[in-house]
Design an enzyme around this catalytic site. Structure first.
Site, PDB file in Angstrom:
ATOM      1  CG  LEU A  62      18.463  38.590  80.543  1.00  0.00           C
ATOM      2  CD1 LEU A  62      17.133  37.929  80.240  1.00  0.00           C
ATOM      3  CD2 LEU A  62      18.958  38.225  81.932  1.00  0.00           C
ATOM      4  N   GLY A  73      23.324  33.038  76.701  1.00  0.00           N
ATOM      5  CA  GLY A  73      23.040  32.075  75.633  1.00  0.00           C
ATOM      6  C   GLY A  73      24.181  31.932  74.633  1.00  0.00           C
ATOM      7  CE1 TYR A 109      59.573  45.400  57.008  1.00  0.00           C
ATOM      8  CE2 TYR A 109      61.849  44.670  57.112  1.00  0.00           C
ATOM      9  CZ  TYR A 109      60.602  44.801  57.694  1.00  0.00           C
ATOM     10  OH  TYR A 109      60.392  44.337  58.961  1.00  0.00           O
ATOM     11  CG  ASN A 152      66.160  60.887  49.869  1.00  0.00           C
ATOM     12  OD1 ASN A 152      65.058  61.233  49.496  1.00  0.00           O
ATOM     13  ND2 ASN A 152      66.893  59.986  49.210  1.00  0.00           N
ATOM     14  N   GLY A 183      16.768  29.127  80.446  1.00  0.00           N
ATOM     15  CA  GLY A 183      15.742  30.090  80.025  1.00  0.00           C
ATOM     16  C   GLY A 183      15.987  31.475  80.587  1.00  0.00           C
ATOM     17  CE  LYS A 228      21.891  36.202  70.766  1.00  0.00           C
ATOM     18  NZ  LYS A 228      20.460  35.888  70.498  1.00  0.00           N
ATOM     19  NE  ARG A 259      54.254  43.952  59.550  1.00  0.00           N
ATOM     20  CZ  ARG A 259      55.358  43.194  59.619  1.00  0.00           C
ATOM     21  NH1 ARG A 259      56.297  43.311  58.683  1.00  0.00           N
ATOM     22  NH2 ARG A 259      55.520  42.336  60.592  1.00  0.00           N
ATOM     23  CB  SER A 265      68.206  53.874  44.368  1.00  0.00           C
ATOM     24  OG  SER A 265      67.510  55.083  44.199  1.00  0.00           O
ATOM     25  NE  ARG A 282      17.345  31.741  67.602  1.00  0.00           N
ATOM     26  CZ  ARG A 282      16.430  32.449  68.256  1.00  0.00           C
ATOM     27  NH1 ARG A 282      15.331  32.841  67.632  1.00  0.00           N
ATOM     28  NH2 ARG A 282      16.605  32.771  69.523  1.00  0.00           N
TER      29      ARG A 282
HETATM   30  C1  UD1 Z   1      13.066  36.583  73.688  1.00  0.00           C
HETATM   31  C2  UD1 Z   1      11.692  36.584  74.339  1.00  0.00           C
HETATM   32  C3  UD1 Z   1      10.655  36.957  73.287  1.00  0.00           C
HETATM   33  C4  UD1 Z   1      10.991  38.317  72.699  1.00  0.00           C
HETATM   34  C5  UD1 Z   1      12.403  38.341  72.153  1.00  0.00           C
HETATM   35  C6  UD1 Z   1      12.791  39.760  71.818  1.00  0.00           C
HETATM   36  C7  UD1 Z   1      11.765  34.897  76.115  1.00  0.00           C
HETATM   37  C8  UD1 Z   1      11.322  33.549  76.544  1.00  0.00           C
HETATM   38  N1  UD1 Z   1      11.406  35.277  74.902  1.00  0.00           N
HETATM   39  O1  UD1 Z   1      13.069  35.576  72.698  1.00  0.00           O
HETATM   40  O2  UD1 Z   1       9.362  37.007  73.858  1.00  0.00           O
HETATM   41  O3  UD1 Z   1      10.077  38.649  71.683  1.00  0.00           O
HETATM   42  O4  UD1 Z   1      13.343  37.866  73.157  1.00  0.00           O
HETATM   43  O5  UD1 Z   1      14.029  39.825  71.214  1.00  0.00           O
HETATM   44  O6  UD1 Z   1      12.377  35.597  76.890  1.00  0.00           O
HETATM   45  N2  UD1 Z   1      19.575  34.100  77.679  1.00  0.00           N
HETATM   46  C9  UD1 Z   1      20.237  33.799  78.845  1.00  0.00           C
HETATM   47  N3  UD1 Z   1      19.999  32.585  79.421  1.00  0.00           N
HETATM   48  C10 UD1 Z   1      19.121  31.687  78.941  1.00  0.00           C
HETATM   49  C11 UD1 Z   1      18.447  32.001  77.735  1.00  0.00           C
HETATM   50  C12 UD1 Z   1      18.691  33.230  77.139  1.00  0.00           C
HETATM   51  O7  UD1 Z   1      21.018  34.581  79.342  1.00  0.00           O
HETATM   52  O8  UD1 Z   1      18.970  30.631  79.541  1.00  0.00           O
HETATM   53  C13 UD1 Z   1      19.829  35.404  77.042  1.00  0.00           C
HETATM   54  C14 UD1 Z   1      20.385  35.279  75.635  1.00  0.00           C
HETATM   55  O9  UD1 Z   1      21.790  35.236  75.670  1.00  0.00           O
HETATM   56  C15 UD1 Z   1      19.834  36.510  74.937  1.00  0.00           C
HETATM   57  C16 UD1 Z   1      18.586  36.856  75.704  1.00  0.00           C
HETATM   58  O10 UD1 Z   1      18.620  36.115  76.910  1.00  0.00           O
HETATM   59  O11 UD1 Z   1      20.735  37.602  75.000  1.00  0.00           O
HETATM   60  C17 UD1 Z   1      17.325  36.470  74.917  1.00  0.00           C
HETATM   61  O12 UD1 Z   1      17.388  35.114  74.571  1.00  0.00           O
HETATM   62  P1  UD1 Z   1      16.990  34.621  73.133  1.00  0.00           P
HETATM   63  O13 UD1 Z   1      17.225  33.163  73.060  1.00  0.00           O
HETATM   64  O14 UD1 Z   1      17.600  35.459  72.104  1.00  0.00           O
HETATM   65  O15 UD1 Z   1      15.412  34.878  73.187  1.00  0.00           O
HETATM   66  P2  UD1 Z   1      14.411  35.043  71.961  1.00  0.00           P
HETATM   67  O16 UD1 Z   1      14.078  33.714  71.409  1.00  0.00           O
HETATM   68  O17 UD1 Z   1      14.915  36.069  71.035  1.00  0.00           O
HETATM   69 CA    CA Z   2      16.815  37.190  70.833  1.00  0.00          CA
END
Ligand code: UD1
Ligand code: CA
Length: 467
Positions: free
Chosen positions: A9, A12, A368, A379, A79, A23, A335, A407, A16
């Site tokens: 996954l 996101g 250079y 040389n 989510g 990320k 370079r 030189s 943060r």
């Molecule tokens: C998540 C878990 C939490 C766990 C923690 C561990 C959920 C709801 N919560 O929280 O229980 O303790 O990971 O690290 O799963 N992502 C998507 N699509 C979305 C949302 C997120 O692909 O719609 C991906 C993000 O890019 C990320 C991963 O899912 O790589 C986790 O998402 P993140 O927002 O970091 O979840 P946490 O709040 O850390």
């Molecule tokens: Ca996370």
């Protein structure tokens, strides 16, 4: 039962992180973070790996080039459960395990993924989750157990009661379930929580409600499940990755006088009996042959060093080749496109760009060299400059074998110097020089007897008058 499928996954933005960059594209030890879970899943024997992308999907896809994975797009980040659903066609009819990995786990090892798969196999469970005990579980979902100790739910921090927040057993963000069950269960998840998101973690409740067993596999090395949400997390993860990488090289026969200050990217290769001084950075796809020494304060990126090479203090080497036995620095800059031949010597305050320096040649001081081809045994005297740029185009300087350049010479390119020629100190070379010839271009020197002494007396007189 078929070989495991992995879903990673990574859609996101990572709010943060406070960044314009998605990320999972943030680099850790020279790789975008997303590489690590993909490589770990591969090493753990996952036959197929699907990454779920959203934010900056084209850039993330490009960053995944060459890695063994497919891409699906989650258009809106609704989510983690919704993210997994986007990959549904890969597992909807799969009679076999699906490993789901959060994309922000750069420290996750292949061994832990294997352990989870093994646990899921040996102790038939509907759902297997990795759990981790944390002294400070802030930000993690808490693993809630029933009175009998069975896993009952995962509650996200934002939805947790104070009592639930006190639980230190956290959800690690790594799961295994059977494909067909997963496809079914995901459809039952509703966004009825504080964030209005489809939480993947609701799978736990759904499994339990359906009479299934949820198994939590504790991961002792809690760092492995460090989810990178902020820059501080990223710095912690990177520090650990570097320690692991350094340990690997130390074990393989590389000496580091102060490992904590040596930064080596994941893809770097280093031969036996190399010595790395403090404050050395080896980046990208750099390779270093055996018996080489890199002194303090050197940064080398995407370059190849041969065997027995010495890099003295304070050099920058970028996309260059340095052949066996060459000595570079101190304070030299190679370079892109610098090709330094065997036993050649590039000294202090020398810059070389897109140039070939032949075997045993020396460019020792304050020069250079750009767009040049320099033969063997040449040389190049102190302060020599190739004037390669006319404001519009770059031009080549070609210097044959065994040429001696005095030189403070300027080569106004394009210009060719024949084999064995000599260029007198201070020359401005604007025309080709035939092999074996001497080129000299100087204004004839004139000495004016007594001139300086007279000037001194005149000046002294003037000074006295002013007073
Ligand atoms: C998540 C878990 C939490 C766990 C923690 C561990 C959920 C709801 N919560 O929280 O229980 O303790 O990971 O690290 O799963 N992502 C998507 N699509 C979305 C949302 C997120 O692909 O719609 C991906 C993000 O890019 C990320 C991963 O899912 O790589 C986790 O998402 P993140 O927002 O970091 O979840 P946490 O709040 O850390
Ligand atoms: Ca996370």
């Amino acid at each position: 039962m078929s070989a495991p499928l992995a879903i990673i996954l990574a859609a996101g933005l990572g709010t943060r992180m406070r960044s314009q960059l998605a990320k999972v594209l943030h680099p850790a030890a020279g790789r975008p973070m997303i590489h690590y879970p993909v490589l770990a899943a591969r090493a753990a024997g996952c036959a197929r790996i699907v990454t779920v992308l959203g934010h900056q999907a084209p850039e993330v896809t490009a960053a995944l080039k060459g890695l063994p994975c497919q891409v699906v797009i989650q258009r809106k980040q609704l989510g983690t459960a919704h993210a997994v659903l986007q990959a549904r066609r890969w597992f909807a009819s799969l009679r076999g395990p699906v490993v789901i990995v959060n994309g922000d786990l750069p420290l996750l090892s292949e061994a832990t993924i294997r352990r989870l798969l093994e646990a899921h196999r040996s102790q038939p469970a509907t759902l297997t989750v990795a759990s981790v005990r944390l002294s400070d579980p802030t930000g993690y979902g808490r693993l809630i157990r029933s009175a009998g100790g069975r896993v009952a739910a995962v509650v996200e921090e934002i939805d947790a009661t104070p009592a639930e927040r006190g639980v230190t057993e956290a959800n690690g963000g790594l799961y295994v379930a059977e494909g067909r069950w997963l496809a079914d269960a995901l459809r039952k998840i509703r966004p009825d929580n504080a964030k209005r998101e489809y939480y993947l973690t609701d799978l736990v409740k759904i499994a339990v409600a359906g009479g299934g067993v949820v198994q939590a596999v504790p991961v002792e090395a809690s760092e492995e499940l460090l989810g990178v949400n902020s820059r501080a997390d990223l710095a912690r993860a990177e520090a650990r990755l570097r320690e692991r990488i350094n340990a690997r090289h130390l074990a393989a026969g590389v000496t580091m006088r102060h490992p904590a200050t040596v930064f080596i990217d994941d893809e770097v290769t280093i031969g036996q009996d190399c010595l790395l001084s403090p404050m050395v950075q080896l980046e990208g796809r750099t390779s270093i042959g055996s018996g080489s020494t890199v002194h303090a304060g050197v940064r080398i990126r995407n370059s190849r060093l041969g065997r027995g090479v010495t890099i003295l203090d304070g050099c920058i080497i970028d996309e260059s080749d340095v052949a066996d036995g060459a000595v570079i620095g101190p304070f030299a800059r190679l370079r892109p496109g610098a090709r330094i031949g065997p036993q050649a010597r590039i000294g202090n305050f020398v810059e070389v760009k897109r140039s070939r320096i032949g075997a045993d040649s020396k460019v020792n001081h304050l020069s250079y060299v750009g767009d040049a081809t320099i033969g063997r045994g040449v040389n190049i005297g102190a302060g020599t400059i190739t004037c390669n740029y006319d404001g519009v185009r770059k031009h080549a300087t070609v210097i044959g074998d065994e040429v001696f350049v005095g030189s403070d010479v300027q080569f106004v390119a394009p210009v060719r110097i024949g084999r064995g020629a000599m260029i007198a100190a201070g020359a401005t070379v604007t025309r080709d020089v035939p092999a074996g010839a001497l080129a000299i271009s100087r204004v004839a020197q004139e000495n004016k007897p007594g001139w300086a002494k007279t000037r001194l007396t005149v000046q002294k007189k003037k000074k006295r008058k002013k007073k």
